[in-house]
Scaffold this motif. Structure first.
Motif, mmCIF file in Angstrom:
data_model
loop_
_atom_site.group_PDB
_atom_site.id
_atom_site.type_symbol
_atom_site.label_atom_id
_atom_site.label_comp_id
_atom_site.label_asym_id
_atom_site.label_seq_id
_atom_site.Cartn_x
_atom_site.Cartn_y
_atom_site.Cartn_z
ATOM 1 N N LEU A 27 -37.778 32.884 -95.685
ATOM 2 C CA LEU A 27 -37.562 31.625 -94.961
ATOM 3 C C LEU A 27 -38.737 31.326 -94.036
ATOM 4 O O LEU A 27 -39.205 30.189 -93.966
ATOM 5 C CB LEU A 27 -36.259 31.690 -94.161
ATOM 6 C CG LEU A 27 -35.968 30.511 -93.228
ATOM 7 C CD1 LEU A 27 -35.851 29.214 -94.027
ATOM 8 C CD2 LEU A 27 -34.707 30.772 -92.426
ATOM 9 N N ALA A 28 -39.232 32.338 -93.347
ATOM 10 C CA ALA A 28 -40.385 32.143 -92.461
ATOM 11 C C ALA A 28 -41.607 31.691 -93.253
ATOM 12 O O ALA A 28 -42.347 30.791 -92.808
ATOM 13 C CB ALA A 28 -40.684 33.430 -91.700
ATOM 14 N N LEU A 29 -41.817 32.285 -94.432
ATOM 15 C CA LEU A 29 -42.946 31.858 -95.270
ATOM 16 C C LEU A 29 -42.763 30.427 -95.759
ATOM 17 O O LEU A 29 -43.736 29.665 -95.847
ATOM 18 C CB LEU A 29 -43.108 32.813 -96.452
ATOM 19 C CG LEU A 29 -43.564 34.229 -96.101
ATOM 20 C CD1 LEU A 29 -43.518 35.124 -97.336
ATOM 21 C CD2 LEU A 29 -44.957 34.207 -95.499
ATOM 22 N N LEU A 30 -41.527 30.044 -96.072
ATOM 23 C CA LEU A 30 -41.240 28.684 -96.490
ATOM 24 C C LEU A 30 -41.552 27.689 -95.372
ATOM 25 O O LEU A 30 -42.179 26.650 -95.611
ATOM 26 C CB LEU A 30 -39.767 28.552 -96.912
ATOM 27 C CG LEU A 30 -39.285 27.158 -97.290
ATOM 28 C CD1 LEU A 30 -39.897 26.734 -98.620
ATOM 29 C CD2 LEU A 30 -37.769 27.128 -97.361
ATOM 30 N N VAL A 31 -41.152 27.995 -94.159
ATOM 31 C CA VAL A 31 -41.438 27.117 -93.020
ATOM 32 C C VAL A 31 -42.934 27.065 -92.753
ATOM 33 O O VAL A 31 -43.493 25.993 -92.465
ATOM 34 C CB VAL A 31 -40.658 27.578 -91.769
ATOM 35 C CG1 VAL A 31 -41.113 26.826 -90.525
ATOM 36 C CG2 VAL A 31 -39.162 27.394 -91.990
ATOM 37 N N LEU A 52 -36.438 23.769 -93.567
ATOM 38 C CA LEU A 52 -35.811 24.670 -92.595
ATOM 39 C C LEU A 52 -34.293 24.698 -92.778
ATOM 40 O O LEU A 52 -33.694 25.776 -92.877
ATOM 41 C CB LEU A 52 -36.167 24.240 -91.172
ATOM 42 C CG LEU A 52 -35.573 25.102 -90.065
ATOM 43 C CD1 LEU A 52 -36.112 26.514 -90.143
ATOM 44 C CD2 LEU A 52 -35.860 24.489 -88.708
ATOM 45 N N VAL A 53 -33.668 23.542 -92.873
ATOM 46 C CA VAL A 53 -32.213 23.481 -93.028
ATOM 47 C C VAL A 53 -31.798 24.057 -94.383
ATOM 48 O O VAL A 53 -30.837 24.824 -94.468
ATOM 49 C CB VAL A 53 -31.710 22.033 -92.849
ATOM 50 C CG1 VAL A 53 -30.259 21.898 -93.252
ATOM 51 C CG2 VAL A 53 -31.913 21.589 -91.405
ATOM 52 N N LEU A 54 -32.529 23.706 -95.449
ATOM 53 C CA LEU A 54 -32.210 24.258 -96.768
ATOM 54 C C LEU A 54 -32.392 25.774 -96.793
ATOM 55 O O LEU A 54 -31.583 26.499 -97.379
ATOM 56 C CB LEU A 54 -33.069 23.601 -97.846
ATOM 57 C CG LEU A 54 -32.775 22.131 -98.141
ATOM 58 C CD1 LEU A 54 -33.774 21.586 -99.149
ATOM 59 C CD2 LEU A 54 -31.354 21.955 -98.647
ATOM 60 N N GLY A 55 -33.444 26.257 -96.164
ATOM 61 C CA GLY A 55 -33.702 27.698 -96.111
ATOM 62 C C GLY A 55 -32.645 28.444 -95.325
ATOM 63 O O GLY A 55 -32.183 29.515 -95.736
ATOM 64 N N ILE A 56 -32.230 27.885 -94.192
ATOM 65 C CA ILE A 56 -31.181 28.528 -93.398
ATOM 66 C C ILE A 56 -29.878 28.565 -94.179
ATOM 67 O O ILE A 56 -29.175 29.587 -94.194
ATOM 68 C CB ILE A 56 -31.011 27.812 -92.037
ATOM 69 C CG1 ILE A 56 -32.226 28.102 -91.148
ATOM 70 C CG2 ILE A 56 -29.725 28.252 -91.342
ATOM 71 C CD1 ILE A 56 -32.260 27.316 -89.859
ATOM 72 N N ALA A 57 -29.553 27.478 -94.854
ATOM 73 C CA ALA A 57 -28.334 27.452 -95.680
ATOM 74 C C ALA A 57 -28.419 28.489 -96.792
ATOM 75 O O ALA A 57 -27.428 29.173 -97.096
ATOM 76 C CB ALA A 57 -28.123 26.060 -96.257
ATOM 77 N N ALA A 58 -29.599 28.627 -97.400
ATOM 78 C CA ALA A 58 -29.778 29.613 -98.471
ATOM 79 C C ALA A 58 -29.623 31.040 -97.933
ATOM 80 O O ALA A 58 -28.985 31.887 -98.579
ATOM 81 C CB ALA A 58 -31.136 29.434 -99.137
ATOM 82 N N VAL A 59 -30.187 31.327 -96.775
ATOM 83 C CA VAL A 59 -30.085 32.669 -96.189
ATOM 84 C C VAL A 59 -28.626 32.980 -95.826
ATOM 85 O O VAL A 59 -28.133 34.082 -96.093
ATOM 86 C CB VAL A 59 -31.011 32.813 -94.959
ATOM 87 C CG1 VAL A 59 -30.703 34.080 -94.174
ATOM 88 C CG2 VAL A 59 -32.467 32.811 -95.398
#
Length: 161
Positions: A27-31, A52-59
């Motif tokens: 997620l950090a790399l995605l952001v 960020l929102v999509l990544g947090i939901a995925a995590v």
């Protein structure tokens, strides 16, 4: 097989934490990549909220799946299936097909090895299972003992009277 007959041996919490930590790093790399794209394209920084929102939901979804759905071993009265273990060997078999169950330590990691009658084996590292090692081995032995049929001592005897 009904779900009442199935026993799931889930991942140990330490393994779950490692995998979830890797997801957070992803997620950090995605952001970071999203920030680079926003700066290079000179677009509004509000667009950073999308990855960020999509990544947090995925995590969060991945963490829920690890906690509630992911398993190392699924056992029933008929047999077993191994998932989430790279290099497990034979991933699925019936208890009746097992010749012997032994504990081994390949590469320094304690494992339960289920050797099949027709060749092949299933290797399950006990350190990644969220249950006490000894209890796990006892439960697997219970499945194996339940498949052993007692000898019929009355057959072959004749009545002499």
């Amino acid at each position: 097989m009904s779900s009442a007959e199935l026993t799931y041996y889930r991942l140990a919490p330490t393994v779950q934490a490692r995998l979830l930590g890797a997801a957070v790093v992803g997620l950090a790399l995605l952001v970071f990549a999203g920030t680079a794209v926003v700066i290079a394209a000179r677009i509004d920084f509000a667009w950073l909220f999308v990855p960020l929102v999509l990544g947090i939901a995925a995590v969060i979804g991945f963490g829920w799946w690890l906690r509630n759905k992911a398993y190392v071993l699924r056992a029933s009265a008929q047999g077993y299936r191994v998932a989430f273990v790279r290099g497990a060997g034979v991933r699925e078999a019936r208890w009746a097909d097992i010749q012997e169950a032994v504990t081994t330590i390949p590469a320094g990691s304690p494992c339960l090895e289920l050797r099949l009658k027709k060749g092949g084996a299933t290797t399950i590292p006990v350190t990644i299972i969220g249950i006490d090692r000894e209890q796990f081995v006892r439960e697997i032995q219970g499945y194996l003992k339940a498949t052993i049929k007692p000898l019929d001592t009355t057959s072959g005897q004749t009545d002499a009277s």
